[in-house]
Scaffold this active site. Structure first.
Site, PDB file in Angstrom:
ATOM      1  N   CYS A  69     159.796  47.988  61.323  1.00  0.00           N
ATOM      2  CA  CYS A  69     159.967  47.072  59.929  1.00  0.00           C
ATOM      3  C   CYS A  69     159.319  47.881  58.927  1.00  0.00           C
ATOM      4  O   CYS A  69     158.367  48.409  58.970  1.00  0.00           O
ATOM      5  CB  CYS A  69     158.847  45.825  60.221  1.00  0.00           C
ATOM      6  SG  CYS A  69     158.742  44.802  58.906  1.00  0.00           S
TER       7      CYS A  69
ATOM      8  N   CYS B  34     152.341  43.860  55.347  1.00  0.00           N
ATOM      9  CA  CYS B  34     152.061  42.580  56.286  1.00  0.00           C
ATOM     10  C   CYS B  34     151.023  42.654  56.943  1.00  0.00           C
ATOM     11  O   CYS B  34     150.219  41.636  56.949  1.00  0.00           O
ATOM     12  CB  CYS B  34     153.403  42.283  57.115  1.00  0.00           C
ATOM     13  SG  CYS B  34     153.187  41.097  58.511  1.00  0.00           S
TER      14      CYS B  34
ATOM     15  N   CYS C 148     161.731  39.562  60.489  1.00  0.00           N
ATOM     16  CA  CYS C 148     160.540  39.713  61.125  1.00  0.00           C
ATOM     17  C   CYS C 148     161.115  40.225  62.625  1.00  0.00           C
ATOM     18  O   CYS C 148     161.747  39.583  63.121  1.00  0.00           O
ATOM     19  CB  CYS C 148     159.397  38.735  61.082  1.00  0.00           C
ATOM     20  SG  CYS C 148     158.232  39.030  62.383  1.00  0.00           S
TER      21      CYS C 148
ATOM     22  N   GLN D 203     152.810  28.531  74.362  1.00  0.00           N
ATOM     23  CA  GLN D 203     152.737  29.824  74.280  1.00  0.00           C
ATOM     24  C   GLN D 203     153.550  30.592  73.607  1.00  0.00           C
ATOM     25  O   GLN D 203     154.822  30.302  73.693  1.00  0.00           O
ATOM     26  CB  GLN D 203     152.453  30.523  75.767  1.00  0.00           C
ATOM     27  CG  GLN D 203     151.395  29.990  76.498  1.00  0.00           C
ATOM     28  CD  GLN D 203     150.036  30.811  76.267  1.00  0.00           C
ATOM     29  OE1 GLN D 203     150.153  31.746  75.628  1.00  0.00           O
ATOM     30  NE2 GLN D 203     148.877  30.596  76.712  1.00  0.00           N
TER      31      GLN D 203
ATOM     32  N   TYR E 196     140.652  23.536  79.121  1.00  0.00           N
ATOM     33  CA  TYR E 196     141.386  24.053  78.009  1.00  0.00           C
ATOM     34  C   TYR E 196     142.887  24.457  78.331  1.00  0.00           C
ATOM     35  O   TYR E 196     143.396  25.218  78.176  1.00  0.00           O
ATOM     36  CB  TYR E 196     140.882  25.522  77.431  1.00  0.00           C
ATOM     37  CG  TYR E 196     139.440  25.780  77.281  1.00  0.00           C
ATOM     38  CD1 TYR E 196     138.727  25.402  76.119  1.00  0.00           C
ATOM     39  CD2 TYR E 196     138.627  25.933  78.461  1.00  0.00           C
ATOM     40  CE1 TYR E 196     137.315  25.497  76.073  1.00  0.00           C
ATOM     41  CE2 TYR E 196     137.295  26.012  78.167  1.00  0.00           C
ATOM     42  CZ  TYR E 196     136.639  25.840  77.184  1.00  0.00           C
ATOM     43  OH  TYR E 196     135.320  25.794  77.138  1.00  0.00           O
TER      44      TYR E 196
ATOM     45  N   CYS F 123     142.016  35.401  75.625  1.00  0.00           N
ATOM     46  CA  CYS F 123     142.879  36.079  74.491  1.00  0.00           C
ATOM     47  C   CYS F 123     141.714  36.940  73.811  1.00  0.00           C
ATOM     48  O   CYS F 123     142.295  37.564  72.781  1.00  0.00           O
ATOM     49  CB  CYS F 123     143.646  34.939  73.667  1.00  0.00           C
ATOM     50  SG  CYS F 123     142.600  33.816  73.099  1.00  0.00           S
TER      51      CYS F 123
END
Ligand code: SAH
Length: 506
Positions: free
Chosen positions: A73, A79, A165, A318, A347, A454
């Site tokens: 990119c 970005c 993108c 996800q 969660y 995460c």
């Protein structure tokens, strides 16, 4: 201070920082250079100066690193979304494996030997681009008054026009160009954040990778009363957009298009989506399938089991479905279920992990704080014919505490397994688990805890508490869901050590 501002310094990059920046040292002084790749020798211009360290801007690569690759990119530096795009994918995976390992050692307090004995090789992506099934493009006006869509330049709200993108599917570009062309032809205005005027704020695109179904949602500035009723070609009587049917016809002609909607958001806020959604064409949701894989076999073959989910513009889901299959399949493997167990999935979002586990468990209880997500979870259970999963709305710590109050709750809940489950799975947001949640988990004393995370730092912090409470880390593995970026998912199995009585050999 060692350097003057704007001074040009030559430095060899030895490490990668948590934000993906290159780290080099000159005579004990540390330099952070964004966009420099580990192994590069670069010229950096000093932009911020501190006593023992400084930030430099990459001016020139003198000797490129063997890990340096041509970024896909052209905009990746502006970005800032893909901090590691100039670094080879293999090296990115080494960085992510180290990030998890180092967090477990430095923050979790685990011995390096124990971490190395538990950690399995990170599960990488086969193609680390085009993996995201969801994108939200801001819409605005450039200096010449043209309507544009793209992304915000790093740490700003200036929109850089860019419709392809590399993280999203190829279809996104045609969809964005179709909407921009329609806006230009019909003089439809773009939202202006400063004044709060203009119509189109954001374009949300989601794709079901397994189903091929595509959803487009235009986030527009206004309240329902601002719009007239009329005759849309399908779905709604409201005319939210000028020449609405023209846009719908164009979008409907794109292969895979399944749902076109608007979301109303008239607030001057950074929150992208408004709460009210109106379907203008097609269905309200798209569907997607997540398949169970056998993570113990090379190449992670499919097992033939799968689950189907419905996704609306506001649903949590996800973003990397291919890697999610591997992550959930690992969660299933780590949970070690035989068909009888009681499992809590804390969660739980829209119940994806809960439903994955339900097929191999006696009973699964999911907890999630967002009521809409729990509604989706119940719907998803029905859709997949799953009857042994139940869901609770609330904070994980509150719901567990209510159920495990100590004393009479056994009569109240009437289910011993609920109080003393065999397995607890947690998948908290980046900030990790609330300490009250960890405390009740320890009281419930499940045989196994599967922690999906995460953020390796909060994972390590929470593992420290759980291990101090008597658990032992037995397996750990990274799963890369976010190629090109510094982020990584990880999954850890904690087991309750068995007390073994050794009898003397006679
Ligand atoms: N396991 C799900 C979702 C994980 S994302 C999946 O794989 O799809 C983390 C989820 O935790 C989000 O849905 C968020 O809304 C929820 N959450 C955040 N804080 C919470 C809390 N204190 N108690 C319960 N859920 C919470």
């Amino acid at each position: 201070m060692k350097y003057e501002k704007n001074e040009i310094v030559t430095v060899t990059i030895e490490d990668i920082g948590s934000e993906g920046e290159g780290i080099g040292r000159v005579e004990g002084f540390t330099l952070f250079v964004k966009d420099a790749v580990v192994g590069d020798t670069v010229e950096a211009r000093i932009v911020k100066n501190k006593k023992t360290y400084a930030y430099g801007r990459l001016e020139k690569v003198l000797v490129p690193s063997p890990f340096r690759v041509e970024p896909k990119c052209a905009w990746h530096r502006q970005c800032g979304g893909c901090q590691l795009q100039s670094c080879s994918y293999e090296r990115q995976l080494v960085f992510k494996q180290d990030k998890i390992r180092n967090s477990l050692i430095r923050i979790g307090g685990f011995a390096p030997e124990q971490v190395d004995a538990c950690m399995e090789p990170i599960v990488g992506m086969e193609f680390p681009f085009r993996y995201r099934n969801k994108a939200q493009y801001p819409v605005g006006t450039d200096r010449d008054g043209n309507v544009v869509a793209g992304f915000y330049a790093a740490r700003t709200h200036n929109i850089i026009a860019h419709t392809d993108c590399w993280l999203g599917p190829v279809e996104n570009e045609a969809i964005l160009n179709c909407i921009l062309e329609y806006m230009r032809e019909n003089k439809v205005s773009a939202y202006d954040e400063k004044t709060g005027t203009g119509l189109v704020r954001h374009i949300l695109i989601r794709k079901g990778f397994a189903s091929g179904e595509i959803m487009v949602c235009l986030v527009i500035n206004g309240k329902r009363a601002d719009f007239k009723t009329g005759s849309g070609i399908a779905g709604t009587d409201y005319q939210f957009l000028p020449a609405q049917d023209e846009l719908l016809k164009k979008l409907a002609a794109i292969k895979g298009m399944t749902s076109v909607s608007v979301s109303l958001n008239s607030e001057q806020t950074n929150v992208i989506m408004g709460k009210e959604i109106y379907t203008l064409w097609g269905k309200d949701t798209i569907s997607d399938t997540i398949r169970v894989r056998d993570m113990a076999q090379p190449g992670f073959p499919l097992t033939g089991k799968e689950l189907t989910f419905a996704i609306s513009p506001l649903s949590f889901y996800q973003v990397n479905p291919v890697q999610t299959e591997k992550l959930y399949s690992l969660a299933l493997e780590y949970a070690g279920l035989t068909g009888q167990e009681t499992v809590w999935d804390l969660y739980c979002g829209i119940g994806t992990i809960s439903l994955f586990l339900a097929g191999n468990a006696g009973k699964v209880y999911g907890v999630e704080v967002i009521p809409q997500a729990i509604e989706d979870a119940r719907e998803n259970a029905k859709r997949n014919g799953i009857e042994n999963a139940a869901f609770f709305v609330g904070k994980a710590e509150d719901v567990l505490q209510e159920i495990y109050g100590g004393g009479t709750e056994k009569e109240q809940v009437g289910d011993e397994g609920m109080l003393h489950p065999d397995v607890i799975v947690v998948d908290p947001p980046r900030k990790g688990c609330d300490s009250a949640c960890l405390e009740v988990m320890l009281k419930m004393r499940p045989e196994r805890i599967v922690y999906v995370s995460c953020d390796p730092a909060t994972l390590a912090r929470d593992l420290k508490v759980l291990c101090a409470g008597g658990y032992e880390m037995t397996r750990a593995r990274g799963v890369d869901q976010f190629g090109g970026t510094v982020h990584v998912e990880s999954i850890v199995l904690l087991s309750k050590p068995r007390i073994i009585f050794l009898s003397k050999a006679d």
